[in-house]
Design a protein around this motif. Structure first.
Motif, mmCIF file in Angstrom:
data_model
loop_
_atom_site.group_PDB
_atom_site.id
_atom_site.type_symbol
_atom_site.label_atom_id
_atom_site.label_comp_id
_atom_site.label_asym_id
_atom_site.label_seq_id
_atom_site.Cartn_x
_atom_site.Cartn_y
_atom_site.Cartn_z
ATOM 1 N N LYS A 96 0.814 -1.173 0.108
ATOM 2 C CA LYS A 96 -0.198 -0.226 -0.191
ATOM 3 C C LYS A 96 0.855 1.088 -0.097
ATOM 4 O O LYS A 96 1.967 1.210 0.316
ATOM 5 N N ASP A 97 0.348 2.298 -0.390
ATOM 6 C CA ASP A 97 0.850 3.703 -0.246
ATOM 7 C C ASP A 97 0.558 4.337 0.660
ATOM 8 O O ASP A 97 -0.633 4.325 1.185
ATOM 9 N N GLN A 98 1.363 5.034 1.482
ATOM 10 C CA GLN A 98 0.879 5.820 2.778
ATOM 11 C C GLN A 98 1.200 7.292 2.672
ATOM 12 O O GLN A 98 1.859 8.027 3.145
ATOM 13 N N LYS A 99 0.431 7.672 1.496
ATOM 14 C CA LYS A 99 0.838 9.295 1.034
ATOM 15 C C LYS A 99 2.188 9.562 0.604
ATOM 16 O O LYS A 99 2.721 10.406 1.113
ATOM 17 N N GLU A 100 3.043 8.324 0.349
ATOM 18 C CA GLU A 100 4.376 8.524 -0.363
ATOM 19 C C GLU A 100 4.381 8.988 -1.627
ATOM 20 O O GLU A 100 5.407 9.723 -1.894
ATOM 21 N N ILE A 101 3.708 8.261 -2.351
ATOM 22 C CA ILE A 101 3.638 8.656 -3.928
ATOM 23 C C ILE A 101 2.202 9.118 -4.485
ATOM 24 O O ILE A 101 2.186 9.800 -5.354
ATOM 25 N N PHE A 102 1.149 8.707 -3.765
ATOM 26 C CA PHE A 102 -0.321 9.403 -4.147
ATOM 27 C C PHE A 102 -0.562 10.242 -3.199
ATOM 28 O O PHE A 102 -1.084 10.229 -2.116
ATOM 29 N N THR A 103 -0.135 11.690 -3.346
ATOM 30 C CA THR A 103 -0.506 12.806 -2.382
ATOM 31 C C THR A 103 -1.680 13.596 -2.822
ATOM 32 O O THR A 103 -2.271 14.157 -1.780
ATOM 33 N N ASP A 104 -2.095 13.501 -3.991
ATOM 34 C CA ASP A 104 -3.247 14.282 -4.551
ATOM 35 C C ASP A 104 -4.353 13.503 -4.957
ATOM 36 O O ASP A 104 -5.434 14.164 -5.475
ATOM 37 N N PHE A 105 -4.279 12.168 -5.066
ATOM 38 C CA PHE A 105 -5.346 11.345 -5.418
ATOM 39 C C PHE A 105 -5.308 9.734 -4.706
ATOM 40 O O PHE A 105 -4.096 9.710 -4.111
ATOM 41 N N SER A 106 -6.322 9.104 -4.559
ATOM 42 C CA SER A 106 -6.012 7.846 -3.864
ATOM 43 C C SER A 106 -6.810 6.631 -4.685
ATOM 44 O O SER A 106 -8.212 6.565 -4.117
ATOM 45 N N PRO A 107 -6.161 6.049 -5.621
ATOM 46 C CA PRO A 107 -6.907 5.089 -6.311
ATOM 47 C C PRO A 107 -7.152 3.764 -5.240
ATOM 48 O O PRO A 107 -6.275 3.571 -4.458
ATOM 49 N N SER A 108 -8.115 3.207 -5.409
ATOM 50 C CA SER A 108 -8.411 2.111 -4.591
ATOM 51 C C SER A 108 -7.427 0.974 -4.928
ATOM 52 O O SER A 108 -6.782 0.219 -3.894
ATOM 53 N N ILE A 109 -7.359 0.503 -6.006
ATOM 54 C CA ILE A 109 -6.294 -0.581 -6.246
ATOM 55 C C ILE A 109 -5.372 -0.230 -7.708
ATOM 56 O O ILE A 109 -6.194 0.184 -8.603
ATOM 57 N N ALA A 110 -4.079 -0.075 -7.580
ATOM 58 C CA ALA A 110 -3.525 0.034 -8.884
ATOM 59 C C ALA A 110 -2.447 -1.073 -9.093
ATOM 60 O O ALA A 110 -1.966 -1.693 -8.000
ATOM 61 N N ILE A 111 -2.175 -1.230 -10.442
ATOM 62 C CA ILE A 111 -1.209 -2.262 -10.622
ATOM 63 C C ILE A 111 0.061 -1.405 -11.484
ATOM 64 O O ILE A 111 -0.177 -0.898 -12.433
ATOM 65 N N ARG A 151 -12.009 -8.130 -16.726
ATOM 66 C CA ARG A 151 -12.913 -9.141 -17.291
ATOM 67 C C ARG A 151 -13.803 -9.366 -15.985
ATOM 68 O O ARG A 151 -15.074 -9.943 -16.197
ATOM 69 N N GLU A 152 -13.375 -9.437 -14.922
ATOM 70 C CA GLU A 152 -14.039 -9.882 -13.535
ATOM 71 C C GLU A 152 -14.470 -8.520 -12.914
ATOM 72 O O GLU A 152 -15.109 -8.658 -11.783
ATOM 73 N N ASN A 153 -14.996 -7.393 -13.583
ATOM 74 C CA ASN A 153 -15.497 -6.392 -13.058
ATOM 75 C C ASN A 153 -14.618 -5.424 -11.840
ATOM 76 O O ASN A 153 -15.357 -4.856 -11.086
ATOM 77 N N PHE A 154 -13.448 -5.602 -11.979
ATOM 78 C CA PHE A 154 -12.306 -4.860 -11.233
ATOM 79 C C PHE A 154 -12.232 -3.547 -12.113
ATOM 80 O O PHE A 154 -11.572 -3.658 -13.139
ATOM 81 N N ASP A 155 -12.280 -2.461 -11.527
ATOM 82 C CA ASP A 155 -12.174 -1.132 -12.294
ATOM 83 C C ASP A 155 -10.557 -0.707 -11.564
ATOM 84 O O ASP A 155 -10.590 -0.134 -10.419
ATOM 85 N N LEU A 156 -9.386 -0.821 -12.261
ATOM 86 C CA LEU A 156 -8.111 -0.597 -11.776
ATOM 87 C C LEU A 156 -7.363 0.672 -12.244
ATOM 88 O O LEU A 156 -7.770 1.144 -13.348
ATOM 89 N N THR A 157 -6.610 1.095 -11.688
ATOM 90 C CA THR A 157 -5.602 2.112 -11.959
ATOM 91 C C THR A 157 -4.463 1.339 -12.764
ATOM 92 O O THR A 157 -3.717 0.452 -11.964
ATOM 93 N N ASP A 158 -3.992 1.660 -14.036
ATOM 94 C CA ASP A 158 -2.833 1.241 -14.567
ATOM 95 C C ASP A 158 -1.593 2.234 -14.064
ATOM 96 O O ASP A 158 -1.576 3.463 -14.790
ATOM 97 N N LEU A 159 -1.003 2.057 -13.355
ATOM 98 C CA LEU A 159 0.182 3.071 -12.968
ATOM 99 C C LEU A 159 1.405 2.505 -13.727
ATOM 100 O O LEU A 159 2.200 1.549 -13.668
ATOM 101 N N PHE A 160 1.721 3.430 -15.180
ATOM 102 C CA PHE A 160 2.741 3.003 -15.770
ATOM 103 C C PHE A 160 4.141 3.730 -15.654
ATOM 104 O O PHE A 160 5.062 3.597 -16.102
ATOM 105 N N GLN A 161 3.916 4.742 -14.553
ATOM 106 C CA GLN A 161 5.516 5.330 -14.226
ATOM 107 C C GLN A 161 5.468 5.631 -12.670
ATOM 108 O O GLN A 161 4.336 6.297 -12.267
#
Length: 328
Positions: A96-111, A151-161
């Protein structure tokens, strides 16, 4: 086809890198925390002390702290040993992120689907070596997993950088991985990290936290996706987190570990979400790994459970070291 051969759940506390002489320094942070989560509600430190008294004073001696620190070190060494013995080719690390990298938004699940991750100074020595290192990721597997979850109805964040880690002062030229991941890289994998996929689950911050039921389902989809992946590789799945903290609750921890050992999903999901808050929320990561390993028939091995205390009112961290290793 890919084969799941190993699962691990390991704490990543900074206390594990501190001398026991310094553990009580963390207690000052607890005393100043106006929202200490304990048993379904928040407490101020004076409220907690009034409720629990000074029942944990006896655990604060240097002798007691030294013994517990030694047990934690021995448990980590054993966890690193069984990891090496598993000889995995590919890893999936849930943290998990503890506001280390996501400081302005908070995705539920990211890969994370990028090529590599970075570790090193100024990250603390418990989390990183004293030099800049890069570790390979697995973009192909990451994108495959994103599609499988979609396909299993999870809406994820694709973190590519990977964003900069704002905890790092001064900010280095490379983005240091959050401590949940860097701990596994450094303490378990010995800085020799296989191709892997970091999964970032927002355990900490309402309102985008996935529920326990959702984390159980995440583990199921992860298992099915890996087993359908047409690659002849050995896969290990890791949860980086902890049991109760930042208020220790031994009774609760033992209850959780019993349910983990019994694959008791109904019991875990029935616990009010107010118990899975602050650091204790990382139990949800453990459960995702448990669900992914269930089909292998592996039983959970508890290397040790060590509650580490830092105030008389019982603040600290419950260190649970466990793994799942199916017979081959």
């Amino acid at each position: 086809m890919a084969k799941i051969v190993f699962g691990m759940a390991v704490p990543h506390s900074g206390m594990l890198g501190q001398k026991p002489e310094d553990w009580l320094i963390n207690g000052e942070r607890d005393r100043n925390n106006p929202e200490l989560w304990f048993r379904n509600r928040t407490w101020t430190y004076p409220e907690l002390e009034a409720h629990r008294g000074a029942a944990f004073e006896k655990y604060l001696t240097l002798e007691e702290r030294t013994v517990r620190a030694g047990r934690c070190r021995a448990a980590l060494d054993e966890m690193a040993r069984v990891y090496r013995e598993a000889k995995i080719d590919v890893a999936i690390i849930l943290g998990k992120d503890q506001k280390e990298i996501f400081t302005d938004f908070s995705p539920s699940i990211a890969i994370y689907s990028g090529e590599e991750v970075h570790n090193g100074p100024p990250q603390r020595s418990v989390y990183a070596p004293d030099r800049h290192v890069t570790h390979p990721c697995h973009p192909e597997l990451a994108k495959y997993l994103i599609q499988a979850f979609q396909r299993e109805n999870f809406d994820l964040t694709d973190l590519f950088q990977w964003p900069d880690n704002v905890w790092m002062k001064p900010l280095p030229e490379y983005p240091v991985a959050p401590h949940a991941y860097s701990f596994v890289y450094h303490q378990i994998m010995g800085d020799e990290v296989p191709p892997h996929v970091p999964v970032i689950m927002n355990c900490f911050y309402p309102p985008t936290q996935p529920s326990m039921a959702r984390c159980i389902e995440f583990g199921r989809v992860l298992r099915d996706a890996i087993e359908a992946w047409p690659a002849n590789v050995r896969v290990g799945i890791f949860a980086s987190g902890g049991l109760s903290h930042f208020v220790n609750d031994e009774e609760f921890d033992h209850r959780i570990m019993k349910m983990l050992g019994e694959y008791n999903y109904d019991g875990l999901a029935a616990v009010d979400d107010g118990y899975y808050q602050s650091g204790t929320s990382e139990i949800k990561l453990y459960v995702s790994v448990m669900k992914a390993l269930e089909g292998t028939g592996a039983r959970m091995t508890v290397v040790d459970y060590v509650p580490c205390w830092r105030t008389a009112a019982g603040t600290g961290e419950g260190m649970g070291f466990m793994y799942w290793k199916p017979e081959e």
